[in-house]
Write an enzyme that holds these catalytic residues in place. Sequence first.
Site, PDB file in Angstrom:
ATOM      1  N   LYS A 176      22.524  10.200  14.674  1.00 39.30           N
ATOM      2  CA  LYS A 176      22.849  11.623  14.567  1.00 39.30           C
ATOM      3  C   LYS A 176      22.665  12.293  15.929  1.00 39.30           C
ATOM      4  CE  LYS A 176      19.797  12.061  11.327  1.00 39.30           C
ATOM      5  NZ  LYS A 176      18.930  12.535  10.232  1.00 39.30           N
ATOM      6  N   THR A 208      18.544  25.355   8.484  1.00 35.04           N
ATOM      7  CA  THR A 208      18.834  23.916   8.504  1.00 35.04           C
ATOM      8  C   THR A 208      17.664  23.083   7.979  1.00 35.04           C
ATOM      9  OG1 THR A 208      18.060  23.792  10.800  1.00 35.04           O
ATOM     10  CG2 THR A 208      20.422  24.159  10.454  1.00 35.04           C
ATOM     11  N   GLY A 210      15.644  20.699   5.969  1.00 35.04           N
ATOM     12  CA  GLY A 210      15.976  19.626   5.040  1.00 35.04           C
ATOM     13  C   GLY A 210      17.339  18.992   5.231  1.00 35.04           C
ATOM     14  N   THR A 211      18.006  19.250   6.360  1.00 35.14           N
ATOM     15  CA  THR A 211      19.342  18.666   6.539  1.00 35.14           C
ATOM     16  C   THR A 211      19.301  17.143   6.634  1.00 35.14           C
ATOM     17  OG1 THR A 211      19.166  19.144   8.910  1.00 35.14           O
ATOM     18  CG2 THR A 211      20.458  20.671   7.587  1.00 35.14           C
ATOM     19  N   GLY A 212      18.283  16.595   7.304  1.00 31.60           N
ATOM     20  CA  GLY A 212      18.183  15.143   7.408  1.00 31.60           C
ATOM     21  C   GLY A 212      17.935  14.493   6.063  1.00 31.60           C
ATOM     22  N   CYS A 213      17.030  15.080   5.283  1.00 31.24           N
ATOM     23  CA  CYS A 213      16.757  14.581   3.928  1.00 31.24           C
ATOM     24  C   CYS A 213      18.022  14.642   3.081  1.00 31.24           C
ATOM     25  CB  CYS A 213      15.676  15.423   3.256  1.00 31.24           C
ATOM     26  SG  CYS A 213      14.122  15.561   4.149  1.00 31.24           S
TER      27      CYS A 213
END
Length: 266
Positions: A176, A208, A210-213
């Site tokens: 990413k 943003t 929690g975007t990775g989760c």
Amino acid sequence: MQRINALTIAGTDPSGGAGIQADLKTFSALGAYGCSVITALVAQNTCGVQSVYRIEPDFVAAQLDSVFSDVRIDTTKIGMLAETDIVEAVAERLQRHHVRNVVLDTVMLAKSGDPLLSPSAIETLRVRLLPQVSLITPNLPEAAALLDAPHARTEQEMLAQGRALLAMGCEAVLMKGGHLEDAQSPDWLFTREGEQRFSAPRVNTKNTHGTGCTLSAALAALRPRHRSWGETVNEAKAWLSAALAQADTLEVGKGIGPVHHFHAWW
């Protein structure tokens, strides 16, 4: 069509934007039935992490046994593992239960910068867990930590690190590129079949959390429906972009708010 049962192995977020709570929302939004195994109880909100209570590794293993002995799990997402013994427990149970379609979100820092994985656990994660999983989703700081290398500053350096991570034994790597200082946010998918670039304009929102989760949970939920990781990544990223575009319609917290997981409904 067979219903999809998805498992998340992660820590909690009482504010609902990240961790187990975000994963279960994502599974539901994308039509998968969600199961969960909790690795850590995290006191956090949109402003940061206040405290972490790590679950005993034996109890993490017991939760995994409860799920795998009873429920057909079609796909799994792994998030926060906190410490070495929990990484070991999860790696051992994945091997014992022959778990497939595993997405590992290499969670090391919260959005606020608070640490979520002990430094000593990184080597264990690299050696014990990476060779067992289907896809890892590191951002640039996480990739650097896994490789014990400097943070990639250019897209070419990002490519080199993605190839090095793939060589560690997992089936695929989604690097990413959100930390690159570009108008667009380039992500690169590395598989045994080749490499693929995904790029989209950055969504103009500060919310943003929690975007990775959420992305890793979406990848897990969607993988059983697609023939390749490329197709899976394309749909997951499009869905996340829509969730980010609607994030400002929510009114959650005083800090970095969550994405809107149910943007298609309300």
